[in-house]
Design a protein around this motif. Structure first.
Motif, PDB file in Angstrom:
ATOM      1  N   HIS A 245     -40.921  37.674  89.059  1.00 30.62           N
ATOM      2  CA  HIS A 245     -40.474  36.296  89.231  1.00 30.62           C
ATOM      3  C   HIS A 245     -38.990  36.166  88.871  1.00 30.62           C
ATOM      4  CE1 HIS A 245     -41.080  32.069  89.797  1.00 30.62           C
ATOM      5  NE2 HIS A 245     -40.592  31.807  88.593  1.00 30.62           N
TER       6      HIS A 245
ATOM      7  N   ASN B   3     -35.739  34.862  91.211  1.00 32.51           N
ATOM      8  CA  ASN B   3     -34.783  33.835  90.791  1.00 32.51           C
ATOM      9  C   ASN B   3     -33.351  34.346  90.900  1.00 32.51           C
ATOM     10  OD1 ASN B   3     -36.736  31.939  90.272  1.00 32.51           O
ATOM     11  ND2 ASN B   3     -36.889  32.434  88.101  1.00 32.51           N
TER      12      ASN B   3
ATOM     13  N   THR C 163     -30.413  32.729  93.152  1.00 35.27           N
ATOM     14  CA  THR C 163     -29.140  32.367  92.535  1.00 35.27           C
ATOM     15  C   THR C 163     -27.978  33.018  93.271  1.00 35.27           C
ATOM     16  OG1 THR C 163     -30.252  32.229  90.390  1.00 35.27           O
ATOM     17  CG2 THR C 163     -27.866  32.383  90.366  1.00 35.27           C
TER      18      THR C 163
END
Length: 67
Positions: free
Chosen positions: A2, A6, A10
């Motif tokens: 996870h 992310n 980003t």
């Protein structure tokens, strides 16, 4: 896993923002630079430093000895 997802989101978001900012500011505040004749004359009159190497060349046997 996870956390990696992310980081990818980003990175993509930062890339999109950077590309958008570069397109938005592409024509803003262009700067024209020109050298005056005095600067050009000073550059033409300057002497370029020259380095002279006065050592003899190594023979093939001497080169092989270093390896």
């Amino acid at each position: 896993m996870h956390a990696l997802k992310n980081m990818e989101i980003t990175f993509v978001a930062a890339a999109i923002i950077a590309i958008g900012a570069s397109f938005a500011t592409a024509g803003a505040n262009t700067l024209e630079v020109s050298a005056s004749s005095t600067v050009i004359a000073q550059a033409a009159d300057s002497k370029m430093p020259v380095v002279t190497v006065s050592a003899r060349r190594l023979t093939a046997a001497e080169k092989a000895a270093f390896i």
